[in-house]
Structures are given as C-alpha cells and as structure tokens.
Design an enzyme around this catalytic site. Sequence first.
Site, PDB file in Angstrom:
ATOM      1  N   SER A  49       0.842  -1.194   0.000  1.00 41.87           N
ATOM      2  CA  SER A  49       0.000   0.000   0.000  1.00 41.87           C
ATOM      3  C   SER A  49       0.874   1.239   0.000  1.00 41.87           C
ATOM      4  O   SER A  49       1.994   1.222   0.527  1.00 41.87           O
ATOM      5  CB  SER A  49      -0.890   0.002   1.253  1.00 41.87           C
ATOM      6  OG  SER A  49      -1.548   1.237   1.418  1.00 41.87           O
TER       7      SER A  49
ATOM      8  N   TYR B 107      -2.599  -0.690  10.732  1.00 40.80           N
ATOM      9  CA  TYR B 107      -2.471  -1.080   9.317  1.00 40.80           C
ATOM     10  C   TYR B 107      -1.202  -0.488   8.707  1.00 40.80           C
ATOM     11  O   TYR B 107      -0.426  -1.188   8.036  1.00 40.80           O
ATOM     12  CB  TYR B 107      -3.701  -0.610   8.547  1.00 40.80           C
ATOM     13  CG  TYR B 107      -3.677  -0.918   7.074  1.00 40.80           C
ATOM     14  CD1 TYR B 107      -4.083  -2.154   6.594  1.00 40.80           C
ATOM     15  CD2 TYR B 107      -3.246   0.041   6.149  1.00 40.80           C
ATOM     16  CE1 TYR B 107      -4.061  -2.430   5.232  1.00 40.80           C
ATOM     17  CE2 TYR B 107      -3.217  -0.229   4.805  1.00 40.80           C
ATOM     18  CZ  TYR B 107      -3.631  -1.468   4.349  1.00 40.80           C
ATOM     19  OH  TYR B 107      -3.593  -1.746   3.002  1.00 40.80           O
TER      20      TYR B 107
END
Length: 335
Positions: free
Chosen positions: A143, A156
């Site tokens: 990501s 995260y």
Amino acid sequence: MSTSVKGKTVVVTGASAGIGRAVAREFGRAGANVALLARGRTGLEAAAADVEKCGARALVIPTDISDYAQVDAAAQAVESELGPIDIWVNVAFTSVFAPFHEITPDEFRHVTEVTYLGFVYGTMAALQRMRPRNTGAIVQVGSALGGRGIPLQSAYCGAKHALNGFTESLRTELLHDHSNVHVTVVQMPAVNTPQFSWVLSRLPKHPQPVPPIYQPEIAARAVLFAAKHPQRKQFWVGASTVATLLGQRVAPRVLDRYLARTGYASQQTDALAPRTQPNIWQPRDDEPGADHGAHGAFDDRSHAHSPQWWLREHAAPIAAVAGGAAAVALAVGSR
C-alpha cells in the site's frame, strides 16, 4: 519466468472479497489454476465460482492466515490437489479505524498478526516449496500507506511498513543465493473494497478510502502483471500512490501537517457509522448468502481506469514504438 500464467498454480490469500477476490478472478481469466485462502467459506465458494466461470480450476481452503500451521497445511493441500505452487499472492488483511489511543492491545496485535505476520507466514510456506525447485514468484500486495503513514490507521500502516522492510531483506537473501525465486511488492492506492463497511471502526462517521478511489480490478491487473515480472522490486499503482510516495521522499514534514489537518475528515463520509459486526475477530462472509464480492460501497465515486498504471503496464511496447518511430525519422532525415 514465462509471461504466461496459463496452467500455473496460483495461491491467493484473502480471496473471498475485495482485492483478493478480483485477483483470483483475474488469474482465472488468464488460465491459471487458483487456490483460494480466507476465513469465510461462503465468500471463498463464490470466488471459486468466479474462477471456474473463466474455465480454470479453483480450490477452496478456509484458512486463518494468522495461524502458520493452517497456512502450511493449506500450501500442502494445494500441491496435492493442483500441483507445485508457481505463484503465491499475499493479500489478506484486517484493520482498525481509530486514533491509536483508542485501540486495545489485543486489537493492535491481531491486525499485526493478519496484515503483517500473515504475509510472513504465506511467504514462508511458499518458499519452503519454491526454494528446492529454484523457481516461483511471490507477490505482496502492499500500500502507499506502507511508505507514508496516515492518522486513524496506525496498526495497518505499521504492518505495511513492516512488510516493506521484511520483503527487502528477503529479496537480498534470494539475490545472495542466486535464486530463481523472486518476490515483489505492488503498492496500492485507495481501493473500493467491502472492508470499509465491515472494518472495526470507532469513528463517528462511515469510514471511506482517501480519494481518489480506484476499483479493485485495476489492482488485480497490477498483481497479474507483477506476477509475470517478479524480478522488479516493486510496482506503484495509481497517480495518488506515485504522488504519496514521492511526496514522502521530498517533503515528509509538509505531509505530516497536511494529514494532521485533513486526514480525519478525508477518511469519513457524511453518513453515520454503520451498525454492523466488524470482521476483525470473525469473518463477515461465513454465513449462507454472505458473499460480499470485490466491490465496496463507493462504485459511484471510483475510477475504473488508471492512466498511470496503463502507461506503466504498456511501457515496453510504447518504448518500442517510440524507438521505431525515431529510427524511421532518422532514416528519412538522412536521405
């Protein structure tokens, strides 16, 4: 590696919904045999139907990716049923949307177990089988938030940062060994997946991906491309990913202040938070009729195309055409 995945054995974790679901379908279209790993059986069976509609074989293996014993057993089952694993794609994750001081130790630990250690365990299981054969590819779905942390997603972001460091270390070891096993990371932008409707959230409003939002099929095409070109260190998908990662290199303190000012509002819609059971402890797709598919609730705001990724995917033929045109121009000009 061959640029074709037809007939290859591919494992996809987190395959029941979101990016993993779209990835499984993309490999099925490309003719690969796909093993589908996730916790929820209903979503996995729907994903298997997607793959089989493409004319490929699918294998459903309900697996908790945070448990190495289950991951290793799944890998063994794949090789027994579909043959040697050629490509392993790590996608599965979970998250908590909340300020760090509102996250409990158990929640933070579990996000790390799934979103970071789940990738480590999948990589371990894949390498245990690929290294003796000296062939194979591992694709980590990363990501932009693995290069630039944002507020409200500390667990995260921490896991995705850890994934990058782990993968870099592993890559250097494989290079040292002159191994023909390759590992690469695909750094994703904000994607329209169901997670924003079932994530554990303590926000007052409904969570959303930070715009611009892309459809999961773009992410899936990027993963397939990476699997065909795993020698490359990483791939950036979407103009927003490029801007985020370059911005972090050039002006990280400016981004700190910008995200402190905008990061809370940009991750919430105007709607109240959903009253649903989060998926952090139990899957949301383990009941009959509970198939959530690849797309989330933001179809009307999501981009189905990424010019940046199209240019990246077609860089080689574009360069070849440009080179040919230049050669023709030189030849004509020399007459």
